[in-house]
Design an enzyme around this catalytic site. Structure first.
Site, PDB file in Angstrom:
ATOM      1  N   HIS A   1      -9.561   3.453  -2.808  1.00  0.00           N
ATOM      2  CA  HIS A   1      -8.626   2.604  -2.032  1.00  0.00           C
ATOM      3  C   HIS A   1      -9.089   2.590  -0.579  1.00  0.00           C
ATOM      4  O   HIS A   1      -8.928   3.567   0.145  1.00  0.00           O
ATOM      5  CB  HIS A   1      -7.198   3.161  -2.111  1.00  0.00           C
ATOM      6  CG  HIS A   1      -6.186   2.314  -1.401  1.00  0.00           C
ATOM      7  ND1 HIS A   1      -5.027   1.891  -1.996  1.00  0.00           N
ATOM      8  CD2 HIS A   1      -6.159   1.795  -0.152  1.00  0.00           C
ATOM      9  CE1 HIS A   1      -4.335   1.155  -1.138  1.00  0.00           C
ATOM     10  NE2 HIS A   1      -5.008   1.089  -0.001  1.00  0.00           N
TER      11      HIS A   1
ATOM     12  N   HIS B   1      -9.730   0.075   3.152  1.00  0.00           N
ATOM     13  CA  HIS B   1      -9.698  -1.150   3.966  1.00  0.00           C
ATOM     14  C   HIS B   1     -10.901  -1.119   4.903  1.00  0.00           C
ATOM     15  O   HIS B   1     -11.037  -0.175   5.695  1.00  0.00           O
ATOM     16  CB  HIS B   1      -8.432  -1.209   4.821  1.00  0.00           C
ATOM     17  CG  HIS B   1      -7.167  -1.169   4.018  1.00  0.00           C
ATOM     18  ND1 HIS B   1      -6.498  -2.301   3.625  1.00  0.00           N
ATOM     19  CD2 HIS B   1      -6.459  -0.132   3.513  1.00  0.00           C
ATOM     20  CE1 HIS B   1      -5.424  -1.974   2.929  1.00  0.00           C
ATOM     21  NE2 HIS B   1      -5.370  -0.653   2.845  1.00  0.00           N
ATOM     22  N   VAL B   2     -11.753  -2.136   4.823  1.00  0.00           N
ATOM     23  CA  VAL B   2     -12.880  -2.208   5.763  1.00  0.00           C
ATOM     24  C   VAL B   2     -12.739  -3.376   6.742  1.00  0.00           C
ATOM     25  O   VAL B   2     -13.554  -3.522   7.641  1.00  0.00           O
ATOM     26  CB  VAL B   2     -14.245  -2.287   5.037  1.00  0.00           C
ATOM     27  CG1 VAL B   2     -14.582  -0.963   4.377  1.00  0.00           C
ATOM     28  CG2 VAL B   2     -14.296  -3.433   4.044  1.00  0.00           C
ATOM     29  N   ARG B   3     -11.693  -4.230   6.530  1.00  0.00           N
ATOM     30  CA  ARG B   3     -11.510  -5.453   7.340  1.00  0.00           C
ATOM     31  C   ARG B   3     -12.704  -6.386   7.164  1.00  0.00           C
ATOM     32  O   ARG B   3     -13.402  -6.312   6.166  1.00  0.00           O
ATOM     33  CB  ARG B   3     -11.259  -5.130   8.824  1.00  0.00           C
ATOM     34  CG  ARG B   3     -10.214  -4.036   9.084  1.00  0.00           C
ATOM     35  CD  ARG B   3      -8.854  -4.363   8.539  1.00  0.00           C
ATOM     36  NE  ARG B   3      -7.861  -3.367   8.985  1.00  0.00           N
ATOM     37  CZ  ARG B   3      -6.794  -3.021   8.286  1.00  0.00           C
ATOM     38  NH1 ARG B   3      -6.546  -3.549   7.099  1.00  0.00           N
ATOM     39  NH2 ARG B   3      -5.951  -2.140   8.750  1.00  0.00           N
TER      40      ARG B   3
ATOM     41  N   ASN C   1      -6.485  -7.388   1.673  1.00  0.00           N
ATOM     42  CA  ASN C   1      -5.454  -7.896   2.613  1.00  0.00           C
ATOM     43  C   ASN C   1      -6.071  -8.356   3.932  1.00  0.00           C
ATOM     44  O   ASN C   1      -5.753  -7.868   5.004  1.00  0.00           O
ATOM     45  CB  ASN C   1      -4.336  -6.862   2.839  1.00  0.00           C
ATOM     46  CG  ASN C   1      -4.815  -5.562   3.461  1.00  0.00           C
ATOM     47  OD1 ASN C   1      -5.967  -5.163   3.284  1.00  0.00           O
ATOM     48  ND2 ASN C   1      -3.947  -4.895   4.195  1.00  0.00           N
TER      49      ASN C   1
ATOM     50  N   LYS D   1      -4.591  -6.500  -6.498  1.00  0.00           N
ATOM     51  CA  LYS D   1      -3.687  -5.719  -5.654  1.00  0.00           C
ATOM     52  C   LYS D   1      -2.348  -6.415  -5.490  1.00  0.00           C
ATOM     53  O   LYS D   1      -2.290  -7.603  -5.156  1.00  0.00           O
ATOM     54  CB  LYS D   1      -4.341  -5.509  -4.280  1.00  0.00           C
ATOM     55  CG  LYS D   1      -3.484  -4.766  -3.280  1.00  0.00           C
ATOM     56  CD  LYS D   1      -3.287  -3.310  -3.661  1.00  0.00           C
ATOM     57  CE  LYS D   1      -2.235  -2.631  -2.808  1.00  0.00           C
ATOM     58  NZ  LYS D   1      -2.763  -1.635  -1.918  1.00  0.00           N
TER      59      LYS D   1
ATOM     60  N   HIS E   1       1.031  -1.442  -4.220  1.00  0.00           N
ATOM     61  CA  HIS E   1       1.704  -0.893  -3.045  1.00  0.00           C
ATOM     62  C   HIS E   1       3.144  -0.727  -3.489  1.00  0.00           C
ATOM     63  O   HIS E   1       3.901  -1.697  -3.530  1.00  0.00           O
ATOM     64  CB  HIS E   1       1.581  -1.819  -1.830  1.00  0.00           C
ATOM     65  CG  HIS E   1       2.194  -1.209  -0.616  1.00  0.00           C
ATOM     66  ND1 HIS E   1       1.457  -0.741   0.438  1.00  0.00           N
ATOM     67  CD2 HIS E   1       3.494  -0.924  -0.313  1.00  0.00           C
ATOM     68  CE1 HIS E   1       2.271  -0.206   1.344  1.00  0.00           C
ATOM     69  NE2 HIS E   1       3.503  -0.321   0.913  1.00  0.00           N
TER      70      HIS E   1
ATOM     71  N   HIS F   1      -1.675   5.357  -3.007  1.00  0.00           N
ATOM     72  CA  HIS F   1      -1.219   6.205  -1.901  1.00  0.00           C
ATOM     73  C   HIS F   1       0.187   6.738  -2.120  1.00  0.00           C
ATOM     74  O   HIS F   1       1.101   6.440  -1.352  1.00  0.00           O
ATOM     75  CB  HIS F   1      -1.329   5.469  -0.559  1.00  0.00           C
ATOM     76  CG  HIS F   1      -0.897   4.019  -0.557  1.00  0.00           C
ATOM     77  ND1 HIS F   1       0.300   3.583  -1.052  1.00  0.00           N
ATOM     78  CD2 HIS F   1      -1.520   2.902  -0.114  1.00  0.00           C
ATOM     79  CE1 HIS F   1       0.404   2.287  -0.912  1.00  0.00           C
ATOM     80  NE2 HIS F   1      -0.705   1.847  -0.345  1.00  0.00           N
TER      81      HIS F   1
ATOM     82  N   LEU G   1       1.853   3.280   5.999  1.00  0.00           N
ATOM     83  CA  LEU G   1       2.822   2.900   4.970  1.00  0.00           C
ATOM     84  C   LEU G   1       2.210   3.071   3.588  1.00  0.00           C
ATOM     85  O   LEU G   1       1.051   2.709   3.413  1.00  0.00           O
ATOM     86  CB  LEU G   1       3.253   1.441   5.164  1.00  0.00           C
ATOM     87  CG  LEU G   1       4.150   1.201   6.384  1.00  0.00           C
ATOM     88  CD1 LEU G   1       4.340  -0.278   6.642  1.00  0.00           C
ATOM     89  CD2 LEU G   1       5.504   1.888   6.206  1.00  0.00           C
TER      90      LEU G   1
ATOM     91  N   ASP H   1      -7.187   5.159   1.619  1.00  0.00           N
ATOM     92  CA  ASP H   1      -6.388   4.164   2.346  1.00  0.00           C
ATOM     93  C   ASP H   1      -6.784   4.138   3.821  1.00  0.00           C
ATOM     94  O   ASP H   1      -5.966   3.814   4.688  1.00  0.00           O
ATOM     95  CB  ASP H   1      -4.880   4.419   2.203  1.00  0.00           C
ATOM     96  CG  ASP H   1      -4.053   3.196   2.572  1.00  0.00           C
ATOM     97  OD1 ASP H   1      -4.610   2.088   2.629  1.00  0.00           O
ATOM     98  OD2 ASP H   1      -2.847   3.351   2.812  1.00  0.00           O
TER      99      ASP H   1
ATOM    100  N   HIS I   1      -7.087   0.207  12.814  1.00  0.00           N
ATOM    101  CA  HIS I   1      -6.368  -0.659  13.750  1.00  0.00           C
ATOM    102  C   HIS I   1      -6.838  -0.280  15.149  1.00  0.00           C
ATOM    103  O   HIS I   1      -6.911   0.913  15.462  1.00  0.00           O
ATOM    104  CB  HIS I   1      -4.854  -0.437  13.662  1.00  0.00           C
ATOM    105  CG  HIS I   1      -4.241  -0.916  12.385  1.00  0.00           C
ATOM    106  ND1 HIS I   1      -3.879  -2.234  12.182  1.00  0.00           N
ATOM    107  CD2 HIS I   1      -3.947  -0.267  11.237  1.00  0.00           C
ATOM    108  CE1 HIS I   1      -3.372  -2.366  10.965  1.00  0.00           C
ATOM    109  NE2 HIS I   1      -3.415  -1.187  10.366  1.00  0.00           N
TER     110      HIS I   1
ATOM    111  N   ALA J   1       0.665  -0.030  11.130  1.00  0.00           N
ATOM    112  CA  ALA J   1       0.608   1.072  10.165  1.00  0.00           C
ATOM    113  C   ALA J   1      -0.817   1.247   9.664  1.00  0.00           C
ATOM    114  O   ALA J   1      -1.456   0.268   9.278  1.00  0.00           O
ATOM    115  CB  ALA J   1       1.530   0.772   8.994  1.00  0.00           C
TER     116      ALA J   1
HETATM  117  O1  DOR Z   1      -0.641   2.053   6.470  1.00  0.00           O
HETATM  118  C1  DOR Z   1      -1.098   1.099   5.866  1.00  0.00           C
HETATM  119  N1  DOR Z   1      -2.079   0.323   6.383  1.00  0.00           N
HETATM  120  N2  DOR Z   1      -0.587   0.798   4.658  1.00  0.00           N
HETATM  121  C2  DOR Z   1      -0.928  -0.309   4.024  1.00  0.00           C
HETATM  122  O2  DOR Z   1      -0.402  -0.530   2.961  1.00  0.00           O
HETATM  123  C3  DOR Z   1      -1.870  -1.287   4.622  1.00  0.00           C
HETATM  124  C4  DOR Z   1      -2.736  -0.643   5.588  1.00  0.00           C
HETATM  125  C5  DOR Z   1      -3.496  -1.638   6.445  1.00  0.00           C
HETATM  126  O3  DOR Z   1      -4.061  -2.589   5.904  1.00  0.00           O
HETATM  127  O4  DOR Z   1      -3.542  -1.439   7.663  1.00  0.00           O
HETATM  128 ZN    ZN Z   2      -4.040   0.402   1.695  1.00  0.00          ZN
END
Ligand code: DOR
Ligand code: ZN
Length: 347
Positions: A14, A16-18, A42, A100, A137, A175, A220, A248, A252, A264
Site C-alpha cells: 500500500h 502513495h507515490v503521487r 488517488n 481501490k 479504505h 491500514h 487517516l 501507506d 504532503h 492527512a
Molecule cells: O492519511 C492518509 N493519506 N490516508 C489516506 O487514506 C490517503 C493518504 C493520502 O493520499 O495522502
Molecule cells: Zn493510503
C-alpha cells in the site's frame, strides 16, 4: 544480540507515490528497498481506466534510479460509474492488480469515491468473478459518526454485509487501526487480509495529541487509543498470513501539514524497513519480520515471492529533518530522530 539480519526483499502492499515531479523523490526512496509496491490511484484526477494505469506505471518506471528493478503494481480507483467491462479489462491487464475503494469524502483525493456501496455491486460482482482484489479504505464518512469510531462502524455496516453478499471477493482491509479490525480479519475467511502501517504500530493518539498537536502523525484512519495499538502489534507479529506490510507512505509538502487545516498522511517510504525492524525488535519478534514483509502479501496476491535479499544492520542513523519535495520540503515520519536499523546491502 542480533546485529544483522538478511531477509527476502520485501514488498509494500500500500503506497502513495503521487505523480509528476513528486515521483523523483518518492520512487527512489521506495525502490531502494522494496521489490514491488501496490500503487494507490488517488491522483487528481483519479486513475480510473486500465490505460491510465498503464501510463501512470510508465511514469513511475521512468523515475526509478538506474539499474532498479522496482516493479509498480497498479490499481484502479473505484467510482460509482466504474463499469463491469472496465473491471474485466483491468483483470485481464498485466499491470493491474487490484481496485481501490474510497468512500467519497473519506480522505485525500477521495471526492470521486463511492457514494453508496450498492452503486458498485456490478463492479464488485465482476471483481469477485475475476479474482481481482478489492482494497478498502474502511471508514464510514457520516458526519454524525465520531472520527475514532469510523473504522468499526464501516466493518459493522458495510464490510460484514458486503462479504455476505460476495463471499468469494478477495478483500484487503487497508491500514487497519483498531482491535476490532484485527479481530474481524483474523476471524474472516481466507480471502480477507489486512495491511499494517508503521505509524499505527508505533503510535497511538496520545503521541499525536498530548503536550501539543503533531501534524506529522495525522493520517487517516486516525491513530486510535493505546489498546488498539497493542492489538495491531499483536496481529503484525502473530505470524498470521492475513496481516502484511503496507506502509501507506503518503507525502504532503510541509506547509500543507503544518497549517490550520492540515492534510492527512505520514511519509515513511525513505526508511520503512528500518521502522518495521525497530517495531518487530521491540516486540521481540524479529523472526516474524521476513514473512510479514516479504511472504504473506505476495502469497495473498498470488505472486511469486522475491528471490533476492536485503540486509538490515543494527546501526544508528539520524532521520533528516526534511527531504526536498517539489519546490519545497517534505517532513518524514520520525524527522530528526535516531533509528537503530539500517538497510545496508542487497544480495
Ligand atoms: O492519511 C492518509 N493519506 N490516508 C489516506 O487514506 C490517503 C493518504 C493520502 O493520499 O495522502
Ligand atoms: Zn493510503
Amino acid at each position: 544480540m542480533l546485529q544483522e539480519i538478511t531477509i527476502t526483499r520485501p514488498d509494500d502492499w500500500h503506497l502513495h507515490v503521487r505523480d509528476g515531479e513528486a515521483l523523483n523523490t518518492t520512487v527512489p526512496h521506495t525502490a531502494a528497498t522494496f521489490g514491488r509496491a501496490i500503487i494507490m490511484p488517488n491522483l487528481k484526477p483519479p486513475v480510473t481506466t486500465a490505460s491510465e494505469a498503464a501510463a501512470y506505471r510508465q511514469r513511475i518506471i521512468d523515475a526509478r534510479p538506474t539499474g532498479s528493478n522496482f516493479d509498480p503494481l497498479m490499481t484502479l480507483y473505484l467510482t460509482d460509474r466504474l463499469s463491469s467491462e472496465e473491471i474485466q479489462k483491468a483483470a485481464a491487464h498485466p499491470d493491474i492488480y487490484a481496485v481501490k475503494y474510497y468512500p467519497a469524502g473519506a480522505t485525500t483525493n477521495s471526492d470521486s469515491g463511492v457514494t453508496a456501496i450498492e452503486n458498485v455491486y456490478p463492479a464488485l460482482e465482476a471483481m469477485s468473478d475475476a479474482g481481482l482484489p478489492l482494497l478498502l479504505h474502511g471508514e464510514v464518512t457520516d458526519n454524525h459518526v465520531d472520527i475514532f469510531d469510523r473504522e468499526k462502524r464501516f466493518i459493522d455496516t458495510i464490510l460484514s454485509p458486503l462479504l455476505e453478499r460476495f463471499p468469494d471477493l478477495r478483500v484487503v482491509l487497508e491500514h487497519i487501526t483498531t482491535a476490532d479490525a484485527a479481530q474481524f480479519v483474523a476471524q474472516a475467511s481466507s480471502n480477507i487480509a489486512a495491511t499494517l502501517t508503521p505509524q499505527h504500530l508505533m503510535y497511538n493518539r496520545n503521541d499525536m495529541l498530548v503536550g501539543g498537536v503533531r501534524p506529522h502523525l495525522y493520517c487517516l484512519p486516525i491513530l486510535k487509543r493505546n489498546i488498539h495499538q497493542t492489538a495491531l502489534l499483536e496481529a503484525a507479529t502473530s505470524g498470521n498470513p492475513k496481516f502484511f506490510l503496507g506502509t501507506d507512505s503518503a507525502p504532503h509538502a510541509q506547509h500543507t501539514k503544518e497549517t490550520s487545516c492540515g492534510c492527512a498522511g505520514c511519509y515513511s517510504a525513505f526508511a520503512a524497513m528500518s521502522l518495521y525492524a525497530e517495531i518487530f525488535e521491540q516486540a521481540d519478534a524479529l523472526d516474524k519480520l521476513e514473512a510479514f514483509s516479504a511472504f504473506y502479501g505476495a502469497d495473498f496476491y498470488g505472486l511469486p515471492r522475491n528471490r533476492d535479499k536485503i540486509v538490515l544492520r543494527k546501526e544508528a542513523w539520524q532521520v533528516p529533518d526534511a527531504y526536498s519535495y517539489l519546490d519545497t520540503d517534505l517532513v518524514p515520519l520520525c524527522a530528526g530522530q535516531t533509528l537503530n536499523w539500517k538497510v545496508v546491502d542487497y544480495v
